[in-house]
Design a protein around this motif. Structure first.
Motif, PDB file in Angstrom:
ATOM      1  N   SER A 309       0.841  -1.207   0.000  1.00 59.24           N
ATOM      2  CA  SER A 309       0.000   0.000   0.000  1.00 59.24           C
ATOM      3  C   SER A 309       0.871   1.250   0.000  1.00 59.24           C
ATOM      4  O   SER A 309       0.568   2.237  -0.676  1.00 59.24           O
ATOM      5  N   ALA A 310       1.960   1.193   0.767  1.00 57.65           N
ATOM      6  CA  ALA A 310       2.892   2.324   0.810  1.00 57.65           C
ATOM      7  C   ALA A 310       3.523   2.563  -0.559  1.00 57.65           C
ATOM      8  O   ALA A 310       3.650   3.712  -1.003  1.00 57.65           O
ATOM      9  N   ILE A 311       3.902   1.484  -1.233  1.00 60.56           N
ATOM     10  CA  ILE A 311       4.501   1.609  -2.578  1.00 60.56           C
ATOM     11  C   ILE A 311       3.488   2.195  -3.556  1.00 60.56           C
ATOM     12  O   ILE A 311       3.830   3.079  -4.366  1.00 60.56           O
ATOM     13  N   ALA A 312       2.249   1.739  -3.508  1.00 64.47           N
ATOM     14  CA  ALA A 312       1.207   2.242  -4.418  1.00 64.47           C
ATOM     15  C   ALA A 312       0.990   3.741  -4.202  1.00 64.47           C
ATOM     16  O   ALA A 312       0.883   4.515  -5.165  1.00 64.47           O
ATOM     17  N   THR A 313       0.938   4.154  -2.939  1.00 63.18           N
ATOM     18  CA  THR A 313       0.768   5.582  -2.641  1.00 63.18           C
ATOM     19  C   THR A 313       2.003   6.363  -3.081  1.00 63.18           C
ATOM     20  O   THR A 313       1.888   7.453  -3.654  1.00 63.18           O
ATOM     21  N   GLY A 314       3.185   5.801  -2.805  1.00 62.18           N
ATOM     22  CA  GLY A 314       4.426   6.463  -3.193  1.00 62.18           C
ATOM     23  C   GLY A 314       4.526   6.668  -4.689  1.00 62.18           C
ATOM     24  O   GLY A 314       5.030   7.696  -5.158  1.00 62.18           O
ATOM     25  N   HIS A 315       4.042   5.692  -5.460  1.00 61.56           N
ATOM     26  CA  HIS A 315       4.069   5.803  -6.922  1.00 61.56           C
ATOM     27  C   HIS A 315       3.234   6.996  -7.381  1.00 61.56           C
ATOM     28  O   HIS A 315       3.665   7.799  -8.219  1.00 61.56           O
ATOM     29  N   LEU A 333       0.177  14.134   2.562  1.00 68.84           N
ATOM     30  CA  LEU A 333       0.008  13.729   3.959  1.00 68.84           C
ATOM     31  C   LEU A 333       0.019  12.210   4.091  1.00 68.84           C
ATOM     32  O   LEU A 333       0.661  11.652   4.991  1.00 68.84           O
ATOM     33  N   LYS A 334      -0.672  11.541   3.172  1.00 60.28           N
ATOM     34  CA  LYS A 334      -0.721  10.080   3.171  1.00 60.28           C
ATOM     35  C   LYS A 334       0.678   9.508   2.967  1.00 60.28           C
ATOM     36  O   LYS A 334       1.068   8.540   3.634  1.00 60.28           O
ATOM     37  N   TYR A 335       1.440  10.119   2.063  1.00 62.53           N
ATOM     38  CA  TYR A 335       2.803   9.653   1.820  1.00 62.53           C
ATOM     39  C   TYR A 335       3.670   9.831   3.068  1.00 62.53           C
ATOM     40  O   TYR A 335       4.479   8.959   3.403  1.00 62.53           O
ATOM     41  N   LYS A 336       3.516  10.947   3.768  1.00 64.15           N
ATOM     42  CA  LYS A 336       4.298  11.195   4.979  1.00 64.15           C
ATOM     43  C   LYS A 336       4.061  10.117   6.027  1.00 64.15           C
ATOM     44  O   LYS A 336       4.980   9.690   6.736  1.00 64.15           O
ATOM     45  N   ILE A 337       2.804   9.683   6.138  1.00 60.40           N
ATOM     46  CA  ILE A 337       2.468   8.628   7.099  1.00 60.40           C
ATOM     47  C   ILE A 337       3.174   7.331   6.726  1.00 60.40           C
ATOM     48  O   ILE A 337       3.794   6.666   7.565  1.00 60.40           O
ATOM     49  N   TYR A 338       3.087   6.970   5.433  1.00 56.42           N
ATOM     50  CA  TYR A 338       3.768   5.755   4.970  1.00 56.42           C
ATOM     51  C   TYR A 338       5.284   5.894   5.090  1.00 56.42           C
ATOM     52  O   TYR A 338       5.985   4.915   5.372  1.00 56.42           O
ATOM     53  N   ASP A 339       5.784   7.114   4.868  1.00 55.18           N
ATOM     54  CA  ASP A 339       7.215   7.340   4.988  1.00 55.18           C
ATOM     55  C   ASP A 339       7.682   7.044   6.409  1.00 55.18           C
ATOM     56  O   ASP A 339       8.718   6.397   6.614  1.00 55.18           O
ATOM     57  N   ARG A 340       6.908   7.500   7.392  1.00 51.53           N
ATOM     58  CA  ARG A 340       7.261   7.268   8.792  1.00 51.53           C
ATOM     59  C   ARG A 340       7.154   5.785   9.157  1.00 51.53           C
ATOM     60  O   ARG A 340       7.984   5.261   9.900  1.00 51.53           O
ATOM     61  N   LEU A 341       6.142   5.116   8.620  1.00 55.76           N
ATOM     62  CA  LEU A 341       5.895   3.718   8.974  1.00 55.76           C
ATOM     63  C   LEU A 341       6.793   2.733   8.223  1.00 55.76           C
ATOM     64  O   LEU A 341       7.148   1.678   8.755  1.00 55.76           O
ATOM     65  N   TRP A 373      12.995   6.367  -5.873  1.00 60.93           N
ATOM     66  CA  TRP A 373      12.365   7.664  -5.598  1.00 60.93           C
ATOM     67  C   TRP A 373      11.255   7.505  -4.553  1.00 60.93           C
ATOM     68  O   TRP A 373      11.102   8.346  -3.669  1.00 60.93           O
ATOM     69  N   ILE A 374      10.491   6.433  -4.655  1.00 59.82           N
ATOM     70  CA  ILE A 374       9.382   6.202  -3.722  1.00 59.82           C
ATOM     71  C   ILE A 374       9.885   6.077  -2.291  1.00 59.82           C
ATOM     72  O   ILE A 374       9.286   6.633  -1.356  1.00 59.82           O
ATOM     73  N   ILE A 375      10.998   5.372  -2.080  1.00 59.77           N
ATOM     74  CA  ILE A 375      11.487   5.175  -0.714  1.00 59.77           C
ATOM     75  C   ILE A 375      12.261   6.388  -0.201  1.00 59.77           C
ATOM     76  O   ILE A 375      12.730   6.395   0.942  1.00 59.77           O
ATOM     77  N   GLY A 376      12.385   7.419  -1.038  1.00 58.96           N
ATOM     78  CA  GLY A 376      12.989   8.663  -0.582  1.00 58.96           C
ATOM     79  C   GLY A 376      14.465   8.820  -0.840  1.00 58.96           C
ATOM     80  O   GLY A 376      15.122   9.685  -0.257  1.00 58.96           O
ATOM     81  N   ILE A 377      15.027   7.989  -1.740  1.00 58.03           N
ATOM     82  CA  ILE A 377      16.424   8.148  -2.147  1.00 58.03           C
ATOM     83  C   ILE A 377      16.444   8.249  -3.668  1.00 58.03           C
ATOM     84  O   ILE A 377      16.685   7.257  -4.371  1.00 58.03           O
ATOM     85  N   PRO A 378      16.143   9.435  -4.215  1.00 59.38           N
ATOM     86  CA  PRO A 378      16.062   9.567  -5.672  1.00 59.38           C
ATOM     87  C   PRO A 378      17.363   9.244  -6.372  1.00 59.38           C
ATOM     88  O   PRO A 378      18.457   9.502  -5.846  1.00 59.38           O
ATOM     89  N   VAL A 379      17.243   8.635  -7.535  1.00 64.50           N
ATOM     90  CA  VAL A 379      18.390   8.312  -8.380  1.00 64.50           C
ATOM     91  C   VAL A 379      18.323   9.218  -9.601  1.00 64.50           C
ATOM     92  O   VAL A 379      17.343   9.201 -10.341  1.00 64.50           O
ATOM     93  N   PHE A 380      19.355  10.017  -9.791  1.00 62.62           N
ATOM     94  CA  PHE A 380      19.424  10.891 -10.956  1.00 62.62           C
ATOM     95  C   PHE A 380      20.153  10.135 -12.062  1.00 62.62           C
ATOM     96  O   PHE A 380      21.379  10.038 -12.049  1.00 62.62           O
ATOM     97  N   GLU A 381      19.393   9.585 -12.976  1.00 60.04           N
ATOM     98  CA  GLU A 381      20.002   8.813 -14.052  1.00 60.04           C
ATOM     99  C   GLU A 381      20.558   9.749 -15.111  1.00 60.04           C
ATOM    100  O   GLU A 381      19.918  10.728 -15.499  1.00 60.04           O
ATOM    101  N   GLY A 382      21.759   9.444 -15.564  1.00 59.65           N
ATOM    102  CA  GLY A 382      22.407  10.261 -16.583  1.00 59.65           C
ATOM    103  C   GLY A 382      22.966   9.403 -17.693  1.00 59.65           C
ATOM    104  O   GLY A 382      22.807   8.180 -17.708  1.00 59.65           O
ATOM    105  N   TYR A 383      23.642  10.065 -18.606  1.00 59.73           N
ATOM    106  CA  TYR A 383      24.184   9.355 -19.770  1.00 59.73           C
ATOM    107  C   TYR A 383      25.471  10.024 -20.229  1.00 59.73           C
ATOM    108  O   TYR A 383      25.612  11.250 -20.190  1.00 59.73           O
ATOM    109  N   GLY A 384      26.390   9.200 -20.658  1.00 58.97           N
ATOM    110  CA  GLY A 384      27.622   9.714 -21.225  1.00 58.97           C
ATOM    111  C   GLY A 384      28.554   8.574 -21.574  1.00 58.97           C
ATOM    112  O   GLY A 384      28.219   7.400 -21.406  1.00 58.97           O
TER     113      GLY A 384
END
Length: 626
Positions: A309-315, A333-341, A373-384
């Motif tokens: 449920s947390a993943i679905a809300t995070g998405h 607000l809903k995401y913050k609750i799931y983030d804490r839990l 990104w959902i779990i709060g550690i965004p990955v900045f994908e790049g290319y080169g």
């Protein structure tokens, strides 16, 4: 470089940047390394002093301006001290992958004409000793650790070279800083040899300007405030991604580099260092994603449901906030609750301070990226590429599209050929290949560098990489298939760790798979399979049937020509030691085919048509590892 951009970049060279920042951030931590069970830290002023001492020693040792100096080492403080010292002494550093054999190292050393080599320890020294007759021009070896060498290849320590007991005198400092002031932005900073996925390595010539402006542009895209924390360094510094983004850019932004002990202790070091950012390749995120889901499936039904449920809300949350830039209201607000839990507990396993990752080297699966990104550690994908210093496109917190590699970085320009190949122009593009005018000429068309990658660019300017041009599979039926997206999808399966797809000029596709061994062993226990080794387990008929079913699920939503008809299951993972992976974890397709050629060709002895419903395995367990 345009005049406007030259004004924005306040340095002509990386050593000049360090000179400025040694005064600007004098007492701020610069680099940390593990020794004697704890981390030792050098601040910017101390680090700069070590650089000056190394430069002093190199010039005393007879190194001349323009000399190439090799660094044969894994990541550690000595690597960056040596690299900066070489530059300050007007030399050109030549990195050698720590995983290279002596023969491979000898090629780089000879082709570059390096007379001086830095090594990390005795193990790297012994590789050189074994090929001493192949590197007769090497005059001096300096090690980051103390040990006795052989008479035919004398070795001294970095401490001895630097005369660490004798602080830099004012006159010596003035002389070295005059050298630093003489460095022009067009001077070579390095010759980096490609990892050899497509044949003999080529020496990529990058200038001070190439790497300095690329680091600067990366800082502007990521945000200057993001660069002042601690970066844990574990990718090879011999690879241009870690060197530019995890080294030069970090020090340019006033950040702190902590060196992991080795790749096998990264998780342990994360908890010790508590980094705010890291540079990585997709393999790390694949393992993180797999490990978390392995743990979740062991939980009770209530906790499993909470997680999903947390993943679905995070998405919904990340797409609303970061992609569509909408008001998040109650969703926030809903995401913050799931983030804490839920999510905060996951982040605590990574030290609790990680703000972001930068990812490059190979395509990152969209599902895994969204998960991070959902779990709060965004990955900045790049290319080169190595030839582009490396970053020429990068996502950021405020401009991101999952599945893309971001928008053009700095003054980079893109153009697509008729076949979809991406061409590039810009300040980050290399001078050329060292001592190889023909390869240099072939790499450009009308002044545009040919990346060798098939891409498309959307209306907003986001770049999407389809696959390597040379790796596109053209089947016997004339169908063009990009293998990487299919391989990435296969790796999302809980039982599959790695995947290689083959089928060029063939009537159908086959796959070589390596299992997720933890899940496979668990399956063996559940099914009461008797086996003596992993080889026996992989060869078991129930296991083959399991993977046939997983492939059938994978095939379900694909066009017939994209489906896997047969597969080989290996009792071990692809590795750099086995020759199947580059040091940055990319598949070496030619080597994989060469290693498993007989098994692969056996899968084509009988026509694969009509086998879609039940993919076949013809492997024999132990033989597959040979």
């Amino acid at each position: 470089m345009t005049e406007a951009r030259a004004k924005k970049l306040p340095y002509r060279s990386i050593p000049q940047m360090m000179q400025v920042n040694a005064e600007k951030y004098a007492d701020r931590p610069a680099i940390s390394f593990k020794k004697g069970g704890g981390y030792i830290t050098l601040n910017y002023q101390q680090f700069y002093s070590r650089i000056l001492m190394t430069a002093r020693g190199l010039r005393k040792a007879g190194m001349q301006a323009g000399d190439r100096v090799a660094i044969f080492s894994e990541n550690r403080a000595g690597w960056v001290i040596a690299d900066m010292g070489i530059q300050a002494a007007l030399g050109i550093s030549v990195p050698v992958y720590a995983t290279n054999t002596g023969v491979q190292a000898a090629y780089v050393i000879n082709h570059s004409g390096s007379k001086i080599v830095f090594v990390s320890d005795r193990s790297q020294y012994e590789k050189l000793l074994a090929v001493r007759d192949q590197i007769p021009q090497v005059e001096m070896v300096f090690s980051f650790e103390r040990f006795l060498g052989e008479r035919n290849l004398p070795v001294h320590t970095l401490y001895q070279l630097s005369e660490i007991s004798y602080p830099i005198q004012d006159k010596e400092k003035q002389q070295i800083e005059e050298q630093i002031a003489s460095i022009d932005s067009t001077d070579l900073i390095t010759v980096i040899y490609t990892s050899g996925t497509t044949g003999i390595p080529k020496g990529v010539m990058l200038t001070q300007h190439n790497m300095a402006i690329n680091a600067w542009d990366g800082i502007q895209r990521a945000g200057e405030a993001q660069m002042t924390g601690t970066f844990l360094s574990f990718l090879p510094l011999s690879h241009v991604l870690e060197r530019t983004a995890g080294y030069y850019a970090v020090l340019m932004g006033g950040g702190h580099i902590a060196f992991a002990e080795d790749v096998n202790k990264v998780v342990e070091n994360i908890l010790e260092v508590k980094p705010s950012a890291m540079i990585s390749v997709p393999r790390l995120f694949e393992k993180i994603y797999s490990r978390i889901y392995e743990n979740i499936h062991l939980l009770g039904p209530v906790k499993r449901q909470l997680f999903h449920s947390a993943i679905a809300t995070g998405h919904k949350y990340i797409h609303a906030k970061y992609i569509r830039h909408q008001s998040i209201g109650l969703l926030g607000l809903k995401y913050k609750i799931y983030d804490r839990l839920v999510f905060r507990k996951i982040r605590s396993r990574f030290g609790g301070q990680l703000k972001f990752f930068i990812c490059g080297g190979a395509p990152l699966d969209k599902t895994i990226n969204e998960f991070m990104w959902i779990i709060g550690i965004p990955v900045f994908e790049g290319y080169g590429l190595t030839e582009t210093s490396p970053a020429i496109a990068l996502n950021s917190l405020h401009e991101n599209r999952f599945g893309s590699v971001g928008k053009a970085l700095g003054d980079t320009e893109f153009k697509l050929l008729e076949d979809g190949e991406l061409l590039v122009k810009g300040s980050a593009v290399m001078r050329g290949y060292y001592q190889d005018q023909k390869a240099t000429a072939n790499a450009f068309v009308d002044g545009w560098f040919k990346t060798g990658d098939i891409a498309h660019i959307d209306e907003q300017g986001y770049v999407y990489i389809v696959d390597r041009k040379k790796e596109i599979i053209v089947t016997a039926g004339g169908k063009n298939i990009a293998p990487q997206p299919l391989e990435n999808t296969l790796k999302l399966d809980k039982y599959i760790s790695q995947a290689y797809i083959h089928g060029d000029t063939k009537p159908y596709l086959i796959a070589i798979l390596t299992p997720n061994f933890e899940r496979l062993i668990e399956f063996g226990h559940e099914k009461h399979i008797n086996y003596l080794s992993v080889d026996d387990l992989v060869a078991n008929e129930q296991v083959k049937q399991l993977f046939a079913e997983r492939i059938a699920l994978f095939n379900k939503n694909l066009a017939s020509y994209q489906t896997i008809k047969k597969f080989i299951l290996l009792p071990r993972e692809f590795s750099t030691e086995g020759g199947e992976l580059t040091p940055t974890m990319k598949l070496k397709r030619k080597e994989i085919y060469k290693t498993y050629k007989d098994k692969i060709e056996q899968l084509y002895q009988h026509n694969g048509e009509g086998q879609n419903s039940q993919p076949q395995s013809e492997n024999g367990g132990k033989n597959e590892a040979n």
